[in-house]
Write an enzyme that holds these catalytic residues in place. Structure first.
Site, PDB file in Angstrom:
ATOM      1  CD1 TRP A 155      49.975  16.486   9.939  1.00 12.00           C
ATOM      2  CD2 TRP A 155      51.686  17.301  10.901  1.00 12.00           C
ATOM      3  NE1 TRP A 155      50.445  17.353   9.150  1.00 12.00           N
ATOM      4  CE2 TRP A 155      51.544  17.884   9.685  1.00 12.00           C
ATOM      5  CE3 TRP A 155      52.723  17.607  11.877  1.00 12.00           C
ATOM      6  CZ2 TRP A 155      52.231  19.063   9.514  1.00 12.00           C
ATOM      7  CZ3 TRP A 155      53.646  18.804  11.337  1.00 12.00           C
ATOM      8  CH2 TRP A 155      53.399  19.290  10.249  1.00 12.00           C
TER       9      TRP A 155
ATOM     10  CE  LYS B  15      40.894  12.007  10.269  1.00  7.69           C
ATOM     11  NZ  LYS B  15      42.122  11.709  10.323  1.00  7.69           N
ATOM     12  N   PRO B  16      42.209  11.460  15.041  1.00  8.18           N
ATOM     13  CG  PRO B  16      43.717   9.863  15.905  1.00  8.18           C
ATOM     14  CD  PRO B  16      42.091  10.277  15.615  1.00  8.18           C
ATOM     15  CB  SER B  17      46.863  13.680  12.062  1.00  8.08           C
ATOM     16  OG  SER B  17      47.860  13.477  10.953  1.00  8.08           O
ATOM     17  CD  GLU B  18      45.655  11.615   7.470  1.00 10.58           C
ATOM     18  OE1 GLU B  18      45.130  12.098   8.378  1.00 10.58           O
ATOM     19  OE2 GLU B  18      45.352  12.202   6.306  1.00 10.58           O
TER      20      GLU B  18
ATOM     21  CB  THR C  12      41.099  20.893   6.031  1.00 10.88           C
ATOM     22  OG1 THR C  12      42.135  20.521   5.294  1.00 10.88           O
ATOM     23  CG2 THR C  12      40.459  19.378   6.177  1.00 10.88           C
TER      24      THR C  12
ATOM     25  CD  GLU D 142      41.196  27.110  17.711  1.00 13.34           C
ATOM     26  OE1 GLU D 142      41.912  27.912  17.361  1.00 13.34           O
ATOM     27  OE2 GLU D 142      40.332  27.353  18.516  1.00 13.34           O
TER      28      GLU D 142
ATOM     29  N   GLY E  43      45.064  27.776  10.079  1.00 20.23           N
ATOM     30  CA  GLY E  43      46.389  28.123  10.032  1.00 20.23           C
ATOM     31  C   GLY E  43      46.689  29.567  10.057  1.00 20.23           C
TER      32      GLY E  43
ATOM     33  CB  CYS F 249      48.746  27.053  14.196  1.00 21.52           C
ATOM     34  SG  CYS F 249      48.755  26.692  15.750  1.00 21.52           S
TER      35      CYS F 249
ATOM     36  CD  GLU G 116      49.716  27.270   8.268  1.00 21.97           C
ATOM     37  OE1 GLU G 116      48.977  26.394   7.509  1.00 21.97           O
ATOM     38  OE2 GLU G 116      49.696  27.497   9.410  1.00 21.97           O
TER      39      GLU G 116
ATOM     40  CE  LYS H 146      42.495  39.499   8.127  1.00 22.37           C
ATOM     41  NZ  LYS H 146      43.860  40.370   8.295  1.00 22.37           N
TER      42      LYS H 146
ATOM     43  N   GLY I 286      40.247  30.831  11.660  1.00 19.26           N
ATOM     44  CA  GLY I 286      39.238  30.055  12.203  1.00 19.26           C
ATOM     45  C   GLY I 286      38.344  30.932  12.958  1.00 19.26           C
TER      46      GLY I 286
HETATM   47  P1  NAD Z   1      45.208  18.939   7.522  1.00 21.78           P
HETATM   48  O1  NAD Z   1      44.090  20.070   7.498  1.00 21.78           O
HETATM   49  O2  NAD Z   1      45.500  18.404   6.455  1.00 21.78           O
HETATM   50  O3  NAD Z   1      44.407  17.575   8.396  1.00 21.78           O
HETATM   51  C1  NAD Z   1      43.946  17.956  10.002  1.00 21.78           C
HETATM   52  C2  NAD Z   1      42.925  16.811  10.121  1.00 21.78           C
HETATM   53  O4  NAD Z   1      41.915  16.828   9.318  1.00 21.78           O
HETATM   54  C3  NAD Z   1      43.579  15.419  10.016  1.00 21.78           C
HETATM   55  O5  NAD Z   1      43.204  14.492  10.934  1.00 21.78           O
HETATM   56  C4  NAD Z   1      43.049  15.021   8.474  1.00 21.78           C
HETATM   57  O6  NAD Z   1      43.051  13.525   8.434  1.00 21.78           O
HETATM   58  C5  NAD Z   1      41.627  15.685   8.517  1.00 21.78           C
HETATM   59  N1  NAD Z   1      41.331  15.760   7.337  1.00 21.78           N
HETATM   60  C6  NAD Z   1      41.579  16.240   6.169  1.00 21.78           C
HETATM   61  N2  NAD Z   1      40.777  16.415   5.190  1.00 21.78           N
HETATM   62  C7  NAD Z   1      39.676  16.172   5.595  1.00 21.78           C
HETATM   63  C8  NAD Z   1      38.264  16.483   5.185  1.00 21.78           C
HETATM   64  N3  NAD Z   1      38.261  16.531   3.738  1.00 21.78           N
HETATM   65  N4  NAD Z   1      37.293  16.068   6.191  1.00 21.78           N
HETATM   66  C9  NAD Z   1      37.745  15.755   7.227  1.00 21.78           C
HETATM   67  N5  NAD Z   1      38.618  15.543   7.963  1.00 21.78           N
HETATM   68  C10 NAD Z   1      39.757  15.955   6.958  1.00 21.78           C
HETATM   69  O7  NAD Z   1      46.101  19.543   8.487  1.00 21.78           O
HETATM   70  P2  NAD Z   1      47.598  19.165   9.004  1.00 21.78           P
HETATM   71  O8  NAD Z   1      48.371  19.055   7.728  1.00 21.78           O
HETATM   72  O9  NAD Z   1      47.352  17.742   9.610  1.00 21.78           O
HETATM   73  O10 NAD Z   1      48.115  20.124  10.072  1.00 21.78           O
HETATM   74  C11 NAD Z   1      48.655  21.288   9.762  1.00 21.78           C
HETATM   75  C12 NAD Z   1      47.607  22.607   9.834  1.00 21.78           C
HETATM   76  O11 NAD Z   1      47.182  22.505  10.898  1.00 21.78           O
HETATM   77  C13 NAD Z   1      48.443  23.556   9.462  1.00 21.78           C
HETATM   78  O12 NAD Z   1      47.469  24.521   8.735  1.00 21.78           O
HETATM   79  C14 NAD Z   1      48.175  24.524  10.985  1.00 21.78           C
HETATM   80  O13 NAD Z   1      48.323  26.079  10.976  1.00 21.78           O
HETATM   81  C15 NAD Z   1      46.908  23.972  11.382  1.00 21.78           C
HETATM   82  N6  NAD Z   1      46.862  24.003  13.003  1.00 21.78           N
HETATM   83  C16 NAD Z   1      46.345  24.935  13.531  1.00 21.78           C
HETATM   84  C17 NAD Z   1      46.265  25.168  14.939  1.00 21.78           C
HETATM   85  C18 NAD Z   1      45.458  26.155  15.421  1.00 21.78           C
HETATM   86  O14 NAD Z   1      45.122  26.012  16.660  1.00 21.78           O
HETATM   87  N7  NAD Z   1      44.936  27.147  14.893  1.00 21.78           N
HETATM   88  C19 NAD Z   1      46.958  24.115  15.661  1.00 21.78           C
HETATM   89  C20 NAD Z   1      47.896  23.254  14.822  1.00 21.78           C
HETATM   90  C21 NAD Z   1      47.842  23.316  13.425  1.00 21.78           C
END
Ligand code: NAD
Length: 483
Positions: free
Chosen positions: A152, A176-179, A233, A251, A253, A285, A386, A456, A459
């Site tokens: 999100w 599938k975008p974030s909810e 996740t 990609e 945390g 991130c 994180e 590490k 990702g």
């Molecule tokens: P999240 O892992 O909770 O959710 C990310 C996505 O995965 C959402 O669309 C969610 O609905 C989906 N999801 C959750 N559980 C799932 C499952 N079991 N199977 C399939 N899909 C599932 O992360 P968040 O809270 O939305 O985002 C924050 C995290 O994202 C932080 O840890 C941040 O560091 C990371 N992030 C990383 C980068 C990068 O490029 N490395 C960029 C931005 C954010």
């Protein structure tokens, strides 16, 4: 609840409300309801993947010449740019990010499509050195159906860099975008149809992580899962993908070290450290969340940092004076708050922030003050986990060996920053740090033209840059006998 009040999602050319239970989208700055969003069930996901698979195999897409594919991506970029204000405001309503940052991200999203349109036109195949009487060719094929699953915090940029590269490589995508942030993906998918992308090549399924995301990850016809989100996740997705040897690009945390040597330009370093951790309300991130300052200048630097942090303007995301907007949701604010309480339990001293703001105008939103915690060792929970919020740990270091032991003493390896006047030292430390991106005398500079990804537990695989296109392709060797 009226069925027509539910925001539908896109499978092929059809907008559908899906079979799942619709879910709420709320504005974290005010708590107001943005609307109800349709949820894709496992059967809806199956339909989306089947539609993507059929569309990807059609000559209309499979055999489309690269410059024609690039032309569609460029048209989409133009449409995104023309729609940037709407997209920016929608993202702001969904995740509370500052409006100006959302505007910048909408334009960066458009530019990701332009960049990969350019790559699409110049992508080379290879003639490898022959070790016999044959021609050795390497061509790069699309995977077929790619699942893109996104978080999100920055959907406008993160989704563009995935979808643009996947499409340029010739795949079909189920996104599938974030909810918490379904809006930008749905709008961009509508614009993609307008730009002339064949229906079924970009599908968007909205829904919760386990239900909708889980069904997508488990689907046997998804050949690559490109995921951005939390490390836990990402590990669950990698395990599920391993069952059927689907490829993954992850990609995840970060807990990035931000390093200030005594010889640095300390004024610039101060600006860099503040921006590195508190921009985007720390929900980045690559946020520099562990600050290491050389002991000789530690006290003075931290005192200035605390003073500047207390001056940051916390406010509504559409107020141009705001420097720190709310967290993306109330549930996330509660998590950040509990992690600061955990740090205090572990002996951390809160030097700035640590609470919600007192301003009554902000009482209805998910706000939390920019926070600095001192007095913890690098192995304390707050220095290792994180937070994904505006919380900085400050730690002194004695020399380079001590610094590298601490800076690399984390499960993560996404990014790092170094401030120093010494070029040899900057180079030495940059090479020794275990992270995918290193900034020297700057921080949080991003560009679509360089690869991005983590070492590490941050990702595997890279997005953006020329590497970004290869992530979405499989090399195929063709040996042509000449005897
Ligand atoms: P999240 O892992 O909770 O959710 C990310 C996505 O995965 C959402 O669309 C969610 O609905 C989906 N999801 C959750 N559980 C799932 C499952 N079991 N199977 C399939 N899909 C599932 O992360 P968040 O809270 O939305 O985002 C924050 C995290 O994202 C932080 O840890 C941040 O560091 C990371 N992030 C990383 C980068 C990068 O490029 N490395 C960029 C931005 C954010």
């Amino acid at each position: 609840m009226q069925d027509q009040d539910v925001q539908p999602f896109l499978i092929g050319a059809e907008w559908t409300r899906g079979e799942g239970t619709p879910f709420e989208s709320r504005n974290p700055a005010t708590g107001a309801l943005n609307g109800l969003i349709g949820a894709a069930s496992a059967a809806d996901v199956d339909r989306a993947v089947a539609t993507a698979r059929a569309a990807q195999a059609e000559p209309a897409w499979r055999d489309m010449l690269p410059h024609k594919r690039a032309a569609i991506l460029r048209r989409l970029a133009d449409l995104i740019e023309a729609d940037a204000e709407w997209l920016a405001r929608r993202q702001m309503q969904e995740n509370g990010k500052r409006l100006q940052e959302c505007r910048d991200q909408a334009l960066a999203g458009a530019n990701a499509y332009r960049y990969f349109a350019g790559i699409c036109e110049v992508m080379p195949s290879e003639v490898a050195p022959a070790r016999g009487n044959h021609l050795s060719l390497v061509v790069y094929e699309p995977f077929g159906v790619v699942a893109a699953i996104t978080p999100w915090n920055s959907p406008l940029t993160l989704e563009s860099q995935k979808v643009a590269a996947a499409l340029a490589a010739g795949n079909a995508v189920v996104l599938k975008p974030s909810e918490f942030t379904p809006g930008p993906a749905l709008r961009v998918a509508a614009l993609a149809l307008q730009a002339g992308l064949p229906p079924g090549i970009l599908n968007v399924v909205t829904g919760l992580g386990l239900e909708t995301g889980g069904a997508l990850v488990a689907h046997p016809d998804v050949r690559l899962i490109s995921f951005t989100g939390g490390t836990a996740t990402g590990k669950a997705i990698a395990r599920a993908a391993a069952q059927r040897m689907a490829a993954v690009a992850l990609e995840l945390g970060g807990k990035s070290p931000h390093i200030v040597f005594a010889d640095a330009d300390l004024d610039k370093a101060l600006d860099g450290v503040l921006h590195g951790v508190f921009s985007s309300t720390g929900q980045s991130c690559i946020a520099g969340t562990r600050l290491f300052v050389e002991r000789g200048v530690y006290d003075a630097f931290v005192a200035r940092l605390v003073a500047r942090t207390r001056e940051l303007k916390v406010g509504l995301p559409d107020d141009p004076a705001t420097q720190v907007s709310p967290l993306s949701s109330f549930i996330h604010r509660d998590k950040v708050e509990s992690m600061v309480a955990m740090a205090a339990e572990d002996g951390g001293r809160i030097l700035a922030g640590g609470t919600r703001p007192a301003d009554p105008a902000l009482a209805g939103g998910a706000f939390f003050l920019p926070t600095i915690v001192a007095g913890l060792a690098n192995d304390a929970r707050l220095c290792q986990q994180e937070v994904f919020g505006p919380v900085l740990c400050v730690l002194p270091f004695d020399d380079e060996a001590d610094l590298l032991r601490q800076a690399n003493g984390t499960a993560f390896g996404l990014a790092a920053g170094i401030w120093t006047a010494s070029m040899p030292r900057a180079w030495r430390v940059a090479r020794a740090l275990e992270a995918g991106t290193i900034w020297i005398n700057t921080y949080k500079e991003l560009s679509v033209s360089v690869p991005f990804g983590g070492f590490k537990e941050s990702g595997s695989g890279r997005e953006k840059g020329f590497y970004g296109i290869r992530t979405y392709q499989e090399p195929k060797t063709v040996m042509w006998g000449l005897a």
